[in-house]
Design a protein around this motif. Structure first.
Motif, PDB file in Angstrom:
ATOM      1  N   HIS A 109      21.712  34.168  34.371  1.00  0.00           N
ATOM      2  CA  HIS A 109      22.180  35.125  33.364  1.00  0.00           C
ATOM      3  C   HIS A 109      21.070  35.538  32.412  1.00  0.00           C
ATOM      4  O   HIS A 109      21.208  36.510  31.659  1.00  0.00           O
ATOM      5  CB  HIS A 109      23.347  34.524  32.548  1.00  0.00           C
ATOM      6  N   THR A 146      15.308  43.328  35.326  1.00  0.00           N
ATOM      7  CA  THR A 146      16.567  43.088  36.022  1.00  0.00           C
ATOM      8  C   THR A 146      16.744  41.580  36.168  1.00  0.00           C
ATOM      9  O   THR A 146      15.842  40.883  36.616  1.00  0.00           O
ATOM     10  CB  THR A 146      16.547  43.768  37.406  1.00  0.00           C
ATOM     11  N   ARG A 147      17.887  41.077  35.744  1.00  0.00           N
ATOM     12  CA  ARG A 147      18.092  39.630  35.753  1.00  0.00           C
ATOM     13  C   ARG A 147      18.474  39.144  37.151  1.00  0.00           C
ATOM     14  O   ARG A 147      18.991  39.904  37.964  1.00  0.00           O
ATOM     15  CB  ARG A 147      19.199  39.264  34.761  1.00  0.00           C
ATOM     16  N   HIS A 171      24.147  40.255  42.443  1.00  0.00           N
ATOM     17  CA  HIS A 171      25.427  40.942  42.577  1.00  0.00           C
ATOM     18  C   HIS A 171      25.311  42.440  42.859  1.00  0.00           C
ATOM     19  O   HIS A 171      26.323  43.121  42.974  1.00  0.00           O
ATOM     20  CB  HIS A 171      26.281  40.712  41.323  1.00  0.00           C
ATOM     21  N   SER A 172      24.090  42.959  42.963  1.00  0.00           N
ATOM     22  CA  SER A 172      23.926  44.395  43.207  1.00  0.00           C
ATOM     23  C   SER A 172      24.355  44.759  44.626  1.00  0.00           C
ATOM     24  O   SER A 172      23.839  44.221  45.610  1.00  0.00           O
ATOM     25  CB  SER A 172      22.450  44.779  42.993  1.00  0.00           C
ATOM     26  N   ASN A 216      16.308  47.622  28.017  1.00  0.00           N
ATOM     27  CA  ASN A 216      17.343  47.796  29.037  1.00  0.00           C
ATOM     28  C   ASN A 216      16.975  48.844  30.075  1.00  0.00           C
ATOM     29  O   ASN A 216      17.511  48.845  31.179  1.00  0.00           O
ATOM     30  CB  ASN A 216      18.674  48.163  28.376  1.00  0.00           C
ATOM     31  N   ASN A 236      15.960  47.498  33.350  1.00  0.00           N
ATOM     32  CA  ASN A 236      16.951  46.751  34.130  1.00  0.00           C
ATOM     33  C   ASN A 236      17.693  47.742  35.023  1.00  0.00           C
ATOM     34  O   ASN A 236      18.613  48.424  34.588  1.00  0.00           O
ATOM     35  CB  ASN A 236      17.924  46.027  33.191  1.00  0.00           C
ATOM     36  N   TYR A 237      17.242  47.852  36.279  1.00  0.00           N
ATOM     37  CA  TYR A 237      17.879  48.799  37.209  1.00  0.00           C
ATOM     38  C   TYR A 237      17.546  48.451  38.650  1.00  0.00           C
ATOM     39  O   TYR A 237      16.564  47.761  38.925  1.00  0.00           O
ATOM     40  CB  TYR A 237      17.403  50.241  36.929  1.00  0.00           C
ATOM     41  N   THR A 270      20.956  37.483  38.061  1.00  0.00           N
ATOM     42  CA  THR A 270      22.379  37.703  38.318  1.00  0.00           C
ATOM     43  C   THR A 270      22.652  39.163  38.712  1.00  0.00           C
ATOM     44  O   THR A 270      23.514  39.432  39.547  1.00  0.00           O
ATOM     45  CB  THR A 270      23.235  37.288  37.086  1.00  0.00           C
ATOM     46  N   ASP A 271      21.896  40.099  38.150  1.00  0.00           N
ATOM     47  CA  ASP A 271      22.086  41.511  38.504  1.00  0.00           C
ATOM     48  C   ASP A 271      21.629  41.781  39.932  1.00  0.00           C
ATOM     49  O   ASP A 271      22.241  42.577  40.651  1.00  0.00           O
ATOM     50  CB  ASP A 271      21.302  42.415  37.542  1.00  0.00           C
ATOM     51  N   THR A 314      14.643  36.777  34.583  1.00  0.00           N
ATOM     52  CA  THR A 314      14.429  38.102  35.166  1.00  0.00           C
ATOM     53  C   THR A 314      13.498  38.023  36.381  1.00  0.00           C
ATOM     54  O   THR A 314      12.713  37.091  36.529  1.00  0.00           O
ATOM     55  CB  THR A 314      13.789  39.052  34.136  1.00  0.00           C
TER      56      THR A 314
END
Ligand SMILES: Cc1cc2nc3c(=O)[nH]c(=O)nc-3n(C[C@H](O)[C@H](O)[C@H](O)COP(=O)(O)OP(=O)(O)OC[C@H]3O[C@@H](n4cnc5c(N)ncnc54)[C@H](O)[C@@H]3O)c2cc1C
Ligand code: FES
Ligand code: FES
Lengths: 282, 155
Positions: free
Chosen positions: A108, A76-77, A83-84, A58, A61-62, A79-80, A111
């Motif tokens: 979802h 980082t996926r 929506h970031s 994790n 993931n940023y 979806t992330d 990556t």
């Protein structure tokens, strides 16, 4: 459809993943979101004997601000990214394109790092990272190195990653008001791009100071529309239509069930014009 | 073999599984949850959609070992005290199903969609469900069911 047998290891850190890759040799593969790797393992087109799961890292993931750049962790996926707020405001093309990958279920799990490391020129993000002049941070047994997107993609499903290396971060410039667009042509919802075009346009005093254009699926690797870029450098905004005519120059895309090589070149010209027009209006 | 501990529909299970066991097969064959359907096996149809930590995923494209420690929800865990979940009720009332094969996946994808976008437009509904195919092509009523579930007026 069930993959062939394999052993499964969970990496506790990027460093640990590198160690495990070193221990298991060429037959091992990293498993990120699994949305490129597992489908081909189920079809038995790939049969790694060891999977090293980096899906639990994790700390990779940023999305962070780093001066005039954004740093995005490899895990980082989609979806992330989609929506970031930071990506939406500073590098809109990336948030938008991540939102076009596959469907919500795919986004979802899949990556950014997996999309790049897989090295499929039909993927939407590699061409956009190329147009962004992105940099990729890689960790291996010898330490860290950074490589430009232009040097990363070597051939179909081949990248500059050594078997014992892991991609940990991507860095992209903030767009600072530059116009952008990504145009994806596909036949049905959820489909891969027949051709995709990412464009970033910098303007000053009514003319174009620079255009950066990256293609999806126009070669075995993502490529730039160099002739169009050159034609637009310092040119008037009225020259877009003419410059887009040279978008497919020097390309020899493949023919397949979705399109002939000639049709891909036609799409490249048409989509480049549309992408540049849209970038200009943004 | 590898030991995994997974919470499915609120109940925690522990099993020794082969790493190559797919989550859909774990749900159907090990846990006996027939409500999670397998349609295409190739990540395209969405029939196998379940929620993993509240988000829709295709369980034919996830290994059971990747679900170790995670929270899974299937269509069989939705009803509470004999009462259907509002999305189930909406699919029933709006005739959002014909043969019903795609329905568990459609319902799970809808729940995930409405969590991200509580009041989706028709276009957002269609895009939000683009990972789910209905072989009976009952899309019109599926879209109506989603609208009804979102509490927006159904035309
Ligand atoms: C139905 C479906 C539709 C799709 N549609 C699209 C689409 O329209 N556009 C699109 O672009 N993509 C599409 N994809 C692919 C999707 O984007 C994948 O998520 C992505 O390509 C791979 O990411 P992943 O995390 O799942 O990688 P994985 O499948 O886990 O890994 C892919 C490869 O990269 C390697 N790898 C992964 N992470 C790293 C890392 N950090 N360092 C080094 N190597 C690494 C793995 O070893 C493996 O070889 C689709 C996928 C599916 C299943
Ligand atoms: S069975 Fe998983 S997507 Fe069709
Ligand atoms: S209702 Fe039959 S597949 Fe959708």
């Amino acid at each position: 459809m069930i993959p062939l047998k394999f052993d499964y290891e969970v990496a506790e850190s990027a460093q640990h993943a590198v160690e495990l890759l070193g221990q298991h040799g060429d037959e091992a593969k990293l498993l990120a979101g699994g949305h490129s790797l597992l489908p081909i393992m189920k079809l038995r087109l790939a049969a790694p004997t060891v999977l090293i799961d980096i899906g639990r890292l994790n700390d990779l993931n940023y999305v962070r601000e780093d001066g005039d750049k954004l740093a995005i962790g490899a895990m980082t996926r989609h979806t992330d990214v989609e929506h970031s707020d930071l990506v939406k405001s500073e590098c809109g093309i990336l948030a938008y394109t991540a939102g076009l990958v596959g469907d919500p279920q795919v986004r979802h799990r899949g990556t950014i790092g997996g999309s790049l490391a897989h090295g499929d020129a039909a993927s939407d993000l590699p061409g956009v990272f190329l147009a962004l002049d992105a940099e990729f941070k890689i960790t291996g047994s010898g330490g860290d190195r950074t490589i430009a997107a232009a040097d990363f993609f070597e051939d179909y499903l081949m990248t500059a990653l050594a078997p014992d290396e892991i991609l940990t971060e991507v860095r992209v410039p903030k767009l600072n008001g530059a116009g952008w667009s990504y145009r994806k042509f596909n036949r049905r919802a959820q489909d891969w791009a027949v051709v995709g075009v990412g464009a970033i346009l910098e303007r000053s005093n009514g003319s174009i100071s620079s255009a950066r254009i990256g293609f999806t699926n126009m070669a075995s690797v993502p490529v730039r529309a160099s002739a169009t870029e050159q034609a637009l450098s310092g040119a008037s905004v009225d020259s877009i239509a003419e410059a887009a005519e040279s978008a497919a120059d020097g390309t020899s895309p493949s023919s397949d069930i979705a399109a002939s090589s000639e049709f891909r070149q036609h799409l490249a010209r048409v989509l480049t014009k549309r992408a540049l027009d849209e970038a200009l209006s943004r | 073999m590898r030991r995994i501990k997974v919470t499915v529909d609120g109940k925690t299970h522990e099993h020794e599984v082969e790493p190559r066991l797919l989550l859909i097969h774990y749900l159907r064959e090990v846990l006996g949850i027939g409500g999670a359907h397998s349609g295409c096996d190739t990540s395209n149809c969405g029939a196998c959609t379940i929620l993993m930590n509240g988000e829709s995923v295709k369980s034919c494209t996830v290994l059971a070992v990747q679900a170790d420690g995670e929270d899974i929800m299937t269509v069989q865990g939705l009803a509470k005290n004999g009462e259907w979940h509002p999305v189930q009720t909406a699919f029933h009332e709006a005739h959002g199903l014909q043969c019903g094969y795609c329905t568990p996946g459609m319902i799970m994808a809808t729940i995930s969609l409405l969590k991200e976008k509580p009041n989706p437009s028709e276009e957002e509904i269609r895009e939000g469900l683009e990972g789910n195919l209905c072989r009976c092509t009952g899309y019109e009523n599926i879209v109506k069911a989603v609208k009804q579930a979102a509490g927006s007026p159904v035309s």
